[in-house]
Design a protein around this motif. Structure first.
Motif, PDB file in Angstrom:
ATOM      1  N   GLU A 257       5.892   0.478 -11.851  1.00 21.97           N
ATOM      2  CA  GLU A 257       5.307  -0.090 -13.078  1.00 21.97           C
ATOM      3  C   GLU A 257       4.002   0.629 -13.366  1.00 21.97           C
ATOM      4  N   ARG A 258       3.648   0.681 -14.658  1.00 23.98           N
ATOM      5  CA  ARG A 258       2.384   1.285 -15.061  1.00 23.98           C
ATOM      6  C   ARG A 258       1.818   0.474 -16.221  1.00 23.98           C
ATOM      7  N   LEU A 259       0.533   0.150 -16.120  1.00 23.33           N
ATOM      8  CA  LEU A 259      -0.167  -0.583 -17.167  1.00 23.33           C
ATOM      9  C   LEU A 259      -1.449   0.167 -17.507  1.00 23.33           C
ATOM     10  N   VAL A 260      -1.831   0.145 -18.769  1.00 24.30           N
ATOM     11  CA  VAL A 260      -3.059   0.812 -19.202  1.00 24.30           C
ATOM     12  C   VAL A 260      -3.923  -0.204 -19.929  1.00 24.30           C
TER      13      VAL A 260
ATOM     14  N   GLU B 221      -9.843   9.489  -1.084  1.00 24.93           N
ATOM     15  CA  GLU B 221     -10.699  10.651  -0.858  1.00 24.93           C
ATOM     16  C   GLU B 221      -9.949  11.973  -0.949  1.00 24.93           C
ATOM     17  N   SER B 222      -8.601  11.928  -0.863  1.00 27.45           N
ATOM     18  CA  SER B 222      -7.832  13.181  -0.888  1.00 27.45           C
ATOM     19  C   SER B 222      -6.395  12.933  -1.342  1.00 27.45           C
ATOM     20  N   ARG B 223      -5.734  13.993  -1.741  1.00 20.22           N
ATOM     21  CA  ARG B 223      -4.330  13.926  -2.134  1.00 20.22           C
ATOM     22  C   ARG B 223      -3.467  13.483  -0.944  1.00 20.22           C
ATOM     23  N   ASP B 224      -3.748  14.034   0.238  1.00 19.49           N
ATOM     24  CA  ASP B 224      -2.985  13.666   1.430  1.00 19.49           C
ATOM     25  C   ASP B 224      -3.097  12.173   1.704  1.00 19.49           C
ATOM     26  N   GLN B 225      -4.305  11.647   1.609  1.00 17.74           N
ATOM     27  CA  GLN B 225      -4.510  10.217   1.823  1.00 17.74           C
ATOM     28  C   GLN B 225      -3.723   9.414   0.788  1.00 17.74           C
ATOM     29  N   PHE B 226      -3.787   9.822  -0.471  1.00 16.91           N
ATOM     30  CA  PHE B 226      -3.062   9.141  -1.549  1.00 16.91           C
ATOM     31  C   PHE B 226      -1.571   9.112  -1.243  1.00 16.91           C
ATOM     32  N   GLU B 227      -1.012  10.271  -0.890  1.00 20.20           N
ATOM     33  CA  GLU B 227       0.425  10.363  -0.634  1.00 20.20           C
ATOM     34  C   GLU B 227       0.836   9.514   0.565  1.00 20.20           C
ATOM     35  N   GLU B 228       0.007   9.527   1.603  1.00 21.61           N
ATOM     36  CA  GLU B 228       0.316   8.726   2.791  1.00 21.61           C
ATOM     37  C   GLU B 228       0.291   7.237   2.471  1.00 21.61           C
ATOM     38  N   LEU B 229      -0.720   6.795   1.735  1.00 24.59           N
ATOM     39  CA  LEU B 229      -0.892   5.368   1.479  1.00 24.59           C
ATOM     40  C   LEU B 229       0.072   4.810   0.442  1.00 24.59           C
ATOM     41  N   THR B 230       0.611   5.647  -0.437  1.00 29.59           N
ATOM     42  CA  THR B 230       1.565   5.154  -1.436  1.00 29.59           C
ATOM     43  C   THR B 230       3.007   5.286  -0.956  1.00 29.59           C
ATOM     44  N   ASP B 231       3.198   5.732   0.270  1.00 29.34           N
ATOM     45  CA  ASP B 231       4.529   6.045   0.777  1.00 29.34           C
ATOM     46  C   ASP B 231       5.372   4.822   1.114  1.00 29.34           C
ATOM     47  N   GLU B 232       4.752   3.700   1.460  1.00 25.89           N
ATOM     48  CA  GLU B 232       5.541   2.521   1.802  1.00 25.89           C
ATOM     49  C   GLU B 232       4.815   1.249   1.417  1.00 25.89           C
ATOM     50  N   GLY B 233       5.581   0.196   1.255  1.00 28.46           N
ATOM     51  CA  GLY B 233       5.020  -1.094   0.878  1.00 28.46           C
ATOM     52  C   GLY B 233       4.709  -1.152  -0.611  1.00 28.46           C
ATOM     53  N   ILE B 234       4.014  -2.203  -0.991  1.00 30.13           N
ATOM     54  CA  ILE B 234       3.615  -2.386  -2.387  1.00 30.13           C
ATOM     55  C   ILE B 234       2.164  -1.949  -2.516  1.00 30.13           C
ATOM     56  N   VAL B 235       1.937  -1.012  -3.440  1.00 30.26           N
ATOM     57  CA  VAL B 235       0.610  -0.422  -3.612  1.00 30.26           C
ATOM     58  C   VAL B 235       0.240  -0.473  -5.090  1.00 30.26           C
ATOM     59  N   LEU B 236      -0.970  -0.902  -5.356  1.00 27.62           N
ATOM     60  CA  LEU B 236      -1.546  -0.863  -6.705  1.00 27.62           C
ATOM     61  C   LEU B 236      -2.602   0.232  -6.705  1.00 27.62           C
TER      62      LEU B 236
ATOM     63  N   GLN C 117      -1.131   1.807 -11.617  1.00 36.95           N
ATOM     64  CA  GLN C 117       0.225   2.183 -11.213  1.00 36.95           C
ATOM     65  C   GLN C 117       0.609   1.311 -10.027  1.00 36.95           C
ATOM     66  N   PHE C 118       1.801   0.784 -10.082  1.00 41.84           N
ATOM     67  CA  PHE C 118       2.336   0.011  -8.962  1.00 41.84           C
ATOM     68  C   PHE C 118       3.422   0.840  -8.297  1.00 41.84           C
ATOM     69  N   TYR C 119       3.327   0.966  -6.990  1.00 41.41           N
ATOM     70  CA  TYR C 119       4.328   1.669  -6.206  1.00 41.41           C
ATOM     71  C   TYR C 119       5.040   0.679  -5.302  1.00 41.41           C
ATOM     72  N   ALA C 120       6.337   0.882  -5.145  1.00 42.47           N
ATOM     73  CA  ALA C 120       7.122   0.115  -4.183  1.00 42.47           C
ATOM     74  C   ALA C 120       7.855   1.115  -3.306  1.00 42.47           C
ATOM     75  N   ASP C 121       7.485   1.147  -2.042  1.00 38.78           N
ATOM     76  CA  ASP C 121       8.087   2.056  -1.065  1.00 38.78           C
ATOM     77  C   ASP C 121       8.123   3.499  -1.550  1.00 38.78           C
ATOM     78  N   GLY C 122       6.992   3.964  -2.062  1.00 39.68           N
ATOM     79  CA  GLY C 122       6.830   5.366  -2.423  1.00 39.68           C
ATOM     80  C   GLY C 122       7.248   5.745  -3.827  1.00 39.68           C
TER      81      GLY C 122
END
Length: 111
Positions: A92-95, A14-29, A83-88
């Motif tokens: 990896e990126r796939l299209v 819903e927001s940039r802040d939420q995106f940044e917080e949630l991609t900051d740690e762990g494995i995120v797709l 986009q795959f994030y690992a600890d922020g």
């Protein structure tokens, strides 16, 4: 935010802040998509299965029509984009439409 342990439903950003917080740690797709995108709709069940089945994976969905600036800053030029994030950090990126097995291999390589 603490690390994710249990599989869950995808989270709609819903927001940039939420995106940044949630991609900051762990494995995120992060799934960049749009309602009008046929390939995005084809990929959606696969992404939802991953969110439901894979522990320690957080799945975020970013509607590129609602969050054009966020998608642009991420360098998304075509959708669906994953986009795959690992600890922020982007790992990896796939299209385009992807097979579930290919996505699982990426997740396993990040665990």
């Amino acid at each position: 935010m603490s690390s994710q342990t249990a599989a869950a439903e995808p989270v709609h950003v819903e927001s940039r802040d939420q995106f940044e917080e949630l991609t900051d740690e762990g494995i995120v797709l992060v799934d960049y998509w749009a309602d009008w995108c046929g390939p995005c709709k084809m990929l959606e069940p696969t992404v939802e299965e991953l969110a439901d089945e894979v522990e320690d994976l957080l799945v975020l969905k970013v509607d590129v029509d609602e969050h054009q600036a966020l998608a642009g800053e991420a360098g998304v030029r075509g959708i669906p984009a994953l986009q795959f994030y690992a600890d922020g950090e982007e790992a990896e990126r796939l299209v385009g439409v992807q097979e579930k097995g290919d996505l699982l291999r990426v997740v396993e390589s990040l665990q």
